[in-house]
Scaffold this active site. Structure first.
Site, PDB file in Angstrom:
ATOM      1  N   HIS A 156     -32.943  54.416 -33.876  1.00 18.26           N
ATOM      2  CA  HIS A 156     -33.978  53.371 -33.698  1.00 18.26           C
ATOM      3  C   HIS A 156     -34.286  53.139 -32.217  1.00 18.26           C
ATOM      4  O   HIS A 156     -34.678  52.048 -31.833  1.00 18.26           O
ATOM      5  CB  HIS A 156     -33.563  52.043 -34.335  1.00 18.26           C
ATOM      6  CG  HIS A 156     -33.008  52.184 -35.716  1.00 18.26           C
ATOM      7  ND1 HIS A 156     -33.802  52.154 -36.844  1.00 18.26           N
ATOM      8  CD2 HIS A 156     -31.739  52.394 -36.153  1.00 18.26           C
ATOM      9  CE1 HIS A 156     -33.037  52.314 -37.916  1.00 18.26           C
ATOM     10  NE2 HIS A 156     -31.774  52.475 -37.526  1.00 18.26           N
ATOM     11  N   GLU A 290     -46.727  65.251 -21.742  1.00 25.54           N
ATOM     12  CA  GLU A 290     -47.756  64.498 -22.461  1.00 25.54           C
ATOM     13  C   GLU A 290     -48.801  65.434 -23.069  1.00 25.54           C
ATOM     14  O   GLU A 290     -49.261  65.239 -24.188  1.00 25.54           O
ATOM     15  CB  GLU A 290     -48.425  63.488 -21.521  1.00 25.54           C
ATOM     16  CG  GLU A 290     -47.483  62.347 -21.141  1.00 25.54           C
ATOM     17  CD  GLU A 290     -48.073  61.416 -20.083  1.00 25.54           C
ATOM     18  OE1 GLU A 290     -49.305  61.348 -19.949  1.00 25.54           O
ATOM     19  OE2 GLU A 290     -47.284  60.766 -19.387  1.00 25.54           O
TER      20      GLU A 290
END
Ligand code: ARG
Length: 464
Positions: A156, A290
């Site tokens: 998480h 990216e």
């Protein structure tokens, strides 16, 4: 306009129709495959007595001459031809005359294009595999060098348990290894030759399809001529494998971006693989990661595009299938570029091991091991979980960590704690005691690395 048909037409094709229909602008990429397929075809035609030896020799000489001239830049593939097949045939007839008109005996553009595309994709499967091998080598080298580079592992995106950089990189090694093996499977499944299927019903000429197939390194001929011209499964499988590669690269990119952020500083991307900002002088951006993450959508798009194109097509060939090319070519180039750039970025990247280790020390990544310590002294796991939960809360209130508490403070929470707790929850112990295969403990990791090193060496030396 130069096209291979027209006999039954009474009118010239409308200019817009011609351009809408033509594929030369992109199928010129299949030039070499088209020549290779035609050479194999005519060699077989001669062996079967369908054309003479002189005709075969003239055609092969003509085709190799065309290939040479195109490669040397002395012959341009121009738009006045409908597709690459028309271009090659027209040039051949121009050069050798009537013998050239026999090349297409016992063949249709339907099986011809099916072959060209298969030859192309087959070659690219190997090229992408090579890119993966390079990346796997880089990842494995990082693993070998970072067996005791401690870092936090996350679930998480919250610190969970400590691990090592070798272990974290090992996860990506497994992903790219599966990608590599997936490509090997696809290669085996696709390696059957469609040539000789004709338009879709085979031909009445006594072709030797097995021979043609063997000339081009195929396992054998495809077994249903209708399927041979209508099948694009191998492209779909390849695009699916490419999509999975991109998914893996994208997840990796995401982590690189996070690790490179000012908040984490786990890594430093090399100047050669970063870019700056036009306004903020201090910035060094992870643009490569990216862009790799960004290009993933484009490759998924190619997969969805072909799945959609194929879904409603009746057998056998339909012109819709011409749409298989541009997106496939684009996806392949994209993936090869992304793999090479990612590899370059990864192999030049600096890992800030001290920052990683410090990060692993806080955030209670040793809480599970503290609970296991109590279990080792007879406390049932569920109770131990509760005790450590209270211990963590106590630490948070005091802004400290488990190993910084005094033994007295520990004993107030549970009398079972003893002086050996400190050793049991140290970062090193937490990692090094995880020794089952697949875990981060050094001895387990060494075993994993040995297996993966053998895997990689085998494929690096295996000739293809
Ligand atoms: N350009 C076509 C393609 O890419 C070649 C096959 C053409 N066949 C035909 N019957 N028009 O699919």
């Amino acid at each position: 306009m130069a096209q291979l048909w027209g006999g039954r037409f009474t009118k010239e094709t409308d200019e817009l129709v011609y351009r809408f229909n033509a594929s030369i602008l992109f199928d010129k990429k299949l030039f070499e495959q088209d020549i290779e397929g035609s050479i194999a075809h005519v060699v077989m035609l001669e062996k079967q007595g369908i054309i003479t030896c002189e005709e075969k020799d003239a055609i092969v000489k003509g085709l190799t001459g065309i290939r040479f001239d195109v490669e040397q830049g002395n012959l341009a593939i121009t738009e006045e031809y409908e597709d690459i097949h028309s271009f090659v045939e027209a040039k051949l007839i121009e050069r050798i005359g009537d013998a050239g008109k026999k090349m297409h005996t016992g063949r249709s553009r339907n099986d011809q294009v099916a072959l060209d595309m298969k030859l192309y994709v087959r070659g690219e499967v190997l090229k992408v595999s090579d890119c993966l091998v390079n990346l796997l080598e880089t990842v494995l080298t990082i693993m070998e060098n970072n067996l005791t580079t401690y870092m936090p592992g996350f679930t998480h995106l919250q610190k969970a348990q400590p691990t090592t950089l070798a272990h974290h990189m090992g996860a990506y090694f497994e992903m790219f290894k599966r990608d590599f093996l997936r490509l090997s499977d696809i290669y085996k499944r696709m390696n059957y030759c469609p040539l000789g299927a004709g338009a879709f019903a085979g031909t009445t000429y006594p072709l030797d399809r097995a021979y043609t197939a063997s000339l081009m390194g195929f396992e054998g001929p495809t077994l249903n001529s209708m399927d041979s011209v209508a099948d694009r499964d191998y492209i779909i499988e390849f695009l699916s494998a490419l999509s999975t590669i991109m998914m893996h690269l994208s997840r990796f990119s995401e982590e690189v971006i996070i690790w490179n952020s000012n908040e984490y500083r786990f890594i430093e991307i090399d100047d050669g693989f970063s870019t700056g900002s036009s306004i903020m002088p201090q910035k060094k951006n992870p643009d490569i990661a990216e862009l790799v993450r960004g290009k993933t959508g484009r490759v998924y798009g190619a997969l969805v595009s072909i799945l959609t194109t194929m879904k409603g097509l009746p057998l056998a060939y339909n012109k819709d299938m011409q749409e298989d090319k541009e997106v496939t070519f684009d996806a392949i180039e994209t993936v090869k570029n992304c793999l090479a750039l990612f590899d370059g970025m990864l192999s030049t990247m600096k890992f800030n091991s001290q920052v990683m280790e410090k990060s692993a020390m806080n955030g209670f990544t040793n809480a599970t091991d503290a609970a296991d310590y109590l279990v080792g002294r007879g406390v049932p796991f569920r109770d131990a979980h509760g005790i450590i939960g209270r211990l963590v809360l106590y630490c948070m209130e005091k802004n400290t960590c488990i190993e910084a508490l005094s033994l007295q403070e520990l004993k107030e929470i549970s009398p079972v704690f003893d002086a050996d707790l400190y050793e049991a929850v140290s970062l090193k112990t937490c990692v090094e005691k995880r020794l089952t295969i697949g875990g981060p403990g050094q001895e387990a990791m060494k075993q994993t690395i040995r297996i993966n090193r053998d895997f990689l060496d085998y494929y690096k030396t295996k000739e293809r």
